[in-house]
Design a protein around this motif. Structure first.
Motif, mmCIF file in Angstrom:
data_model
loop_
_atom_site.group_PDB
_atom_site.id
_atom_site.type_symbol
_atom_site.label_atom_id
_atom_site.label_comp_id
_atom_site.label_asym_id
_atom_site.label_seq_id
_atom_site.Cartn_x
_atom_site.Cartn_y
_atom_site.Cartn_z
ATOM 1 N N ILE A 54 38.526 12.772 -46.354
ATOM 2 C CA ILE A 54 39.770 12.041 -46.584
ATOM 3 C C ILE A 54 40.747 12.318 -45.447
ATOM 4 O O ILE A 54 40.794 13.426 -44.930
ATOM 5 C CB ILE A 54 40.390 12.431 -47.950
ATOM 6 C CG1 ILE A 54 41.568 11.535 -48.276
ATOM 7 C CG2 ILE A 54 40.771 13.888 -47.995
ATOM 8 C CD1 ILE A 54 42.026 11.632 -49.722
ATOM 9 N N VAL A 55 41.488 11.314 -45.057
ATOM 10 C CA VAL A 55 42.508 11.462 -44.023
ATOM 11 C C VAL A 55 43.849 11.125 -44.644
ATOM 12 O O VAL A 55 44.012 10.075 -45.268
ATOM 13 C CB VAL A 55 42.231 10.536 -42.817
ATOM 14 C CG1 VAL A 55 43.402 10.543 -41.852
ATOM 15 C CG2 VAL A 55 40.969 10.955 -42.103
ATOM 16 N N THR A 56 44.804 12.045 -44.476
ATOM 17 C CA THR A 56 46.155 11.806 -44.952
ATOM 18 C C THR A 56 47.063 11.533 -43.763
ATOM 19 O O THR A 56 47.583 10.443 -43.601
ATOM 20 C CB THR A 56 46.674 13.001 -45.777
ATOM 21 O OG1 THR A 56 45.785 13.208 -46.870
ATOM 22 C CG2 THR A 56 48.078 12.748 -46.303
ATOM 23 N N SER A 57 47.223 12.525 -42.908
ATOM 24 C CA SER A 57 48.078 12.354 -41.734
ATOM 25 C C SER A 57 47.273 12.247 -40.443
ATOM 26 O O SER A 57 47.802 11.846 -39.419
ATOM 27 C CB SER A 57 49.044 13.534 -41.618
ATOM 28 O OG SER A 57 48.324 14.719 -41.304
ATOM 29 N N GLY A 58 45.995 12.657 -40.485
ATOM 30 C CA GLY A 58 45.160 12.648 -39.290
ATOM 31 C C GLY A 58 45.188 13.962 -38.527
ATOM 32 O O GLY A 58 44.484 14.140 -37.538
ATOM 33 N N THR A 59 46.003 14.917 -38.991
ATOM 34 C CA THR A 59 46.155 16.191 -38.296
ATOM 35 C C THR A 59 44.843 16.969 -38.224
ATOM 36 O O THR A 59 44.459 17.445 -37.161
ATOM 37 C CB THR A 59 47.231 17.054 -38.988
ATOM 38 O OG1 THR A 59 48.467 16.349 -38.942
ATOM 39 C CG2 THR A 59 47.381 18.400 -38.320
ATOM 40 N N THR A 60 44.147 17.100 -39.329
ATOM 41 C CA THR A 60 42.888 17.837 -39.340
ATOM 42 C C THR A 60 41.871 17.162 -38.432
ATOM 43 O O THR A 60 41.179 17.830 -37.644
ATOM 44 C CB THR A 60 42.318 17.954 -40.770
ATOM 45 O OG1 THR A 60 43.295 18.587 -41.605
ATOM 46 C CG2 THR A 60 41.035 18.754 -40.784
ATOM 47 N N MET A 61 41.796 15.857 -38.489
ATOM 48 C CA MET A 61 40.861 15.113 -37.648
ATOM 49 C C MET A 61 41.164 15.357 -36.173
ATOM 50 O O MET A 61 40.259 15.602 -35.372
ATOM 51 C CB MET A 61 40.942 13.624 -37.986
ATOM 52 C CG MET A 61 39.854 12.790 -37.380
ATOM 53 S SD MET A 61 38.242 12.949 -38.148
ATOM 54 C CE MET A 61 38.408 11.901 -39.562
ATOM 55 N N ARG A 62 42.434 15.306 -35.795
ATOM 56 C CA ARG A 62 42.807 15.550 -34.390
ATOM 57 C C ARG A 62 42.450 16.958 -33.960
ATOM 58 O O ARG A 62 41.952 17.171 -32.855
ATOM 59 C CB ARG A 62 44.302 15.284 -34.188
ATOM 60 C CG ARG A 62 44.623 13.808 -34.065
ATOM 61 C CD ARG A 62 46.070 13.592 -33.627
ATOM 62 N NE ARG A 62 47.032 13.975 -34.662
ATOM 63 C CZ ARG A 62 47.399 13.190 -35.665
ATOM 64 N NH1 ARG A 62 46.886 11.990 -35.783
ATOM 65 N NH2 ARG A 62 48.269 13.603 -36.545
ATOM 66 N N ARG A 63 42.712 17.935 -34.810
ATOM 67 C CA ARG A 63 42.371 19.328 -34.481
ATOM 68 C C ARG A 63 40.858 19.474 -34.305
ATOM 69 O O ARG A 63 40.391 20.168 -33.409
ATOM 70 C CB ARG A 63 42.855 20.283 -35.566
ATOM 71 C CG ARG A 63 44.339 20.412 -35.647
ATOM 72 C CD ARG A 63 44.828 21.437 -34.659
ATOM 73 N NE ARG A 63 46.264 21.595 -34.833
ATOM 74 C CZ ARG A 63 47.079 21.937 -33.872
ATOM 75 N NH1 ARG A 63 46.610 22.174 -32.671
ATOM 76 N NH2 ARG A 63 48.347 22.053 -34.096
ATOM 77 N N CYS A 64 40.084 18.836 -35.150
ATOM 78 C CA CYS A 64 38.620 18.900 -35.053
ATOM 79 C C CYS A 64 38.132 18.274 -33.748
ATOM 80 O O CYS A 64 37.263 18.831 -33.067
ATOM 81 C CB CYS A 64 37.967 18.210 -36.242
ATOM 82 S SG CYS A 64 38.177 19.096 -37.805
ATOM 83 N N VAL A 65 38.690 17.136 -33.378
ATOM 84 C CA VAL A 65 38.322 16.484 -32.118
ATOM 85 C C VAL A 65 38.656 17.405 -30.944
ATOM 86 O O VAL A 65 37.850 17.564 -30.016
ATOM 87 C CB VAL A 65 39.023 15.113 -31.961
ATOM 88 C CG1 VAL A 65 38.868 14.569 -30.544
ATOM 89 C CG2 VAL A 65 38.471 14.130 -32.982
#
Length: 100
Positions: A54-65
């Motif tokens: 799940i993506v809420t703000s995209g912060t976790t996704m950006r950190r993972c990238v």
């Protein structure tokens, strides 16, 4: 093309879920330096498709990238199974999206 699914990343040192932290800035600070590669996984010169539940703000996704890229991986795309806009009440099943 040989494809392999693996859990390449882990979140170290945070309790609870990121979505429980208010605001994008707070989520970003909470995750800073906490997402790392798992074990001895070699990512250099690997094409990676990152999948998050799940993506809420995209912060976790950006950190993972950022972490994957720093290890030499080429992040081809990112996918999310669901999107819940930050700060907005939702009903189950309403905000599914393939966009980030």
């Amino acid at each position: 093309m040989h494809v392999r699914a693996c859990e390449a990343l882990e979140n170290r040192g945070t309790a609870g879920r990121s979505v429980e932290t208010g605001g994008t800035v707070q989520r970003s600070q909470r995750l800073k330096g906490r997402i790392t590669t798992r074990g001895k996984i070699l990512l250099k010169n690997k094409a990676v498709i990152l999948v998050d539940d799940i993506v809420t703000s995209g912060t976790t996704m950006r950190r993972c990238v950022d972490v994957l890229s720093s290890q030499g991986a080429e992040v081809v795309t990112v996918l999310s199974l669901a999107h819940t806009p930050a700060g907005k009440p939702t009903k189950a099943g309403r905000h599914f999206s393939s966009e980030i």
